[in-house]
Write a protein that holds these residues in place. Structure first.
Motif, PDB file in Angstrom:
ATOM      1  N   ASP A 188      19.261  19.920  11.884  1.00  0.00           N
ATOM      2  CA  ASP A 188      18.072  19.702  12.702  1.00  0.00           C
ATOM      3  C   ASP A 188      17.036  18.870  11.953  1.00  0.00           C
ATOM      4  O   ASP A 188      16.399  17.981  12.521  1.00  0.00           O
ATOM      5  N   LEU A 189      16.860  19.171  10.674  1.00  0.00           N
ATOM      6  CA  LEU A 189      15.910  18.399   9.871  1.00  0.00           C
ATOM      7  C   LEU A 189      16.334  16.942   9.809  1.00  0.00           C
ATOM      8  O   LEU A 189      15.518  16.030   9.964  1.00  0.00           O
ATOM      9  N   LEU A 192      15.676  15.406  13.389  1.00  0.00           N
ATOM     10  CA  LEU A 192      14.271  15.257  13.766  1.00  0.00           C
ATOM     11  C   LEU A 192      13.535  14.318  12.817  1.00  0.00           C
ATOM     12  O   LEU A 192      12.870  13.372  13.232  1.00  0.00           O
ATOM     13  N   TYR A 193      13.671  14.594  11.537  1.00  0.00           N
ATOM     14  CA  TYR A 193      12.870  13.827  10.578  1.00  0.00           C
ATOM     15  C   TYR A 193      13.503  12.466  10.304  1.00  0.00           C
ATOM     16  O   TYR A 193      12.811  11.471  10.119  1.00  0.00           O
TER      17      TYR A 193
END
Lengths: 203, 203
Positions: A188-189, A192-193
């Motif tokens: 997820d990181l 998203l990032y």
DNA sequence: AGCGCTGAGTCAACGGCGTTGACCACGTGA
DNA sequence: TCACGTGGTCAACGCCGTTGACTCAGCGCT
């Protein structure tokens, strides 16, 4: 501030800034190397908190000799921080996925040394020479590699801002160990990032 | 890590964490306040480098008394850093423009204290209690204010990552003073970076 | 062989740091 | 009046990075 760089695990004179050692005798060269090796180990372990005295003890030498060989603790620290690393390959890869690859590179648990390196540098960032080294590293590694490949306006600025984003992530993950972020799934990181980095570079 | 918070310019007991002072006599209360005021001033000026001895001298008092009143330098520092500030109004404003408003808020030259506060906190970030305070501040100020207003997945995580972005910018601007970024027009920074924050919050 | 120079290294000390414990002064309650 | 707790000072501790004086060994040179 993001670093594919830092305190190296072993002495690597080939990478270090060339320093004139020609005036040294073999004995001096050997103990100098021993000091540097001890410093790399302790800086990696304890960050900039590692004391000159501890480094000297580790190297079996008087603290004064550390200073005589390297000038100051700050200078020794800078020598033990080198700016090379696998980051170059990441930056040279396909531009359309560089955002996610950068985040994945730094968060990869198979590269625990990156965390040590980031922490050591962040801790010493209030020293002028360390700060300058970081700025230089951003310019020479990230801006030089990415800016020419971008299109649109503010190419250099956008690379610098992407580096800022990356540094912010590392700060939250490695320094603050914010539970919201450390508790999240790496994928997820990365998504998203990484996409946020990507949009800064290729909007 | 981004802070609408930090070393305050004046003593502001109303904002500070409530501490039991009932056992103190008037004289003790007064000198305690004098120490705190001196500490706020010096921490703002020199960051965490401000020494206990200098604070004591500024307050016209013995260094030992500083420790006796506040327990440790770290505890005193934490008391002088409060987490309130105008940031609340920014966070409560229209959600669709909060990214740009956040960046503009921190970069506004009319708020030079924010820079001091950020630098002091960043410098002391290796202390455990300071680190915890930062994490707490992120959660209570940013996540609490923004996450409920978001839609989609990973609401809390996205707020935390936006805070990471913001901290990365402040680091490059205030700490590293990267020439690429400091040389850019504020409006460009607000647009480029504010939009990056915005997309993290409302993609 | 003897001399002088220079690098290698040690030692004690400096000034600064955060912190502690012993000690004294004062004001208040019993 | 006397004990007690608060307010405050003082000297000291152990740590830090750094410096200068000093010794010692190895080298080239005459």
């Amino acid at each position: 501030m993001a670093y594919g760089c830092g305190v190296t695990e072993t002495s690597s004179p080939a990478r270090s800034a060339p320093v004139d050692e020609s005036h040294l005798r073999p004995a001096g060269r050997a103990t100098r190397a021993a000091i540097e090796e001890a410093a790399r180990r302790l800086f990696a372990e304890r960050g900039f908190d590692a004391s000159v005295r501890a480094i000297a003890t580790e190297a079996g030498v008087d603290p004064a000799l550390v200073i005589r060989h390297f000038g100051s603790k700050e200078a020794l620290f800078l020598r033990c921080v080198d700016t090379a690393g696998g980051i170059g390959a990441v930056l040279d890869g396909p531009l359309e996925s560089v955002g996610r690859r950068l985040v994945a590179y730094f968060l990869d648990p198979a590269r625990p040394l990156l965390r040590q390196r980031y922490l050591a540098l962040a801790q010493a960032a209030h020293l002028d020479q360390v700060r300058e080294e970081m700025v230089r590293h951003t310019a020479e590694t990230y801006v030089a590699a990415l800016a020419p490949r971008l299109t649109g306006e503010h190419r250099e600025l956008r690379v610098a801002l992407a580096v800022a984003q990356l540094g912010g992530l590392l700060n939250l993950v490695f320094r603050q160990e914010d539970p919201i972020v450390t508790g999240a799934a790496t994928e997820d990181l990365v998504a998203l990032y990484g996409d946020a980095l990507q949009r800064m570079l290729t909007p």
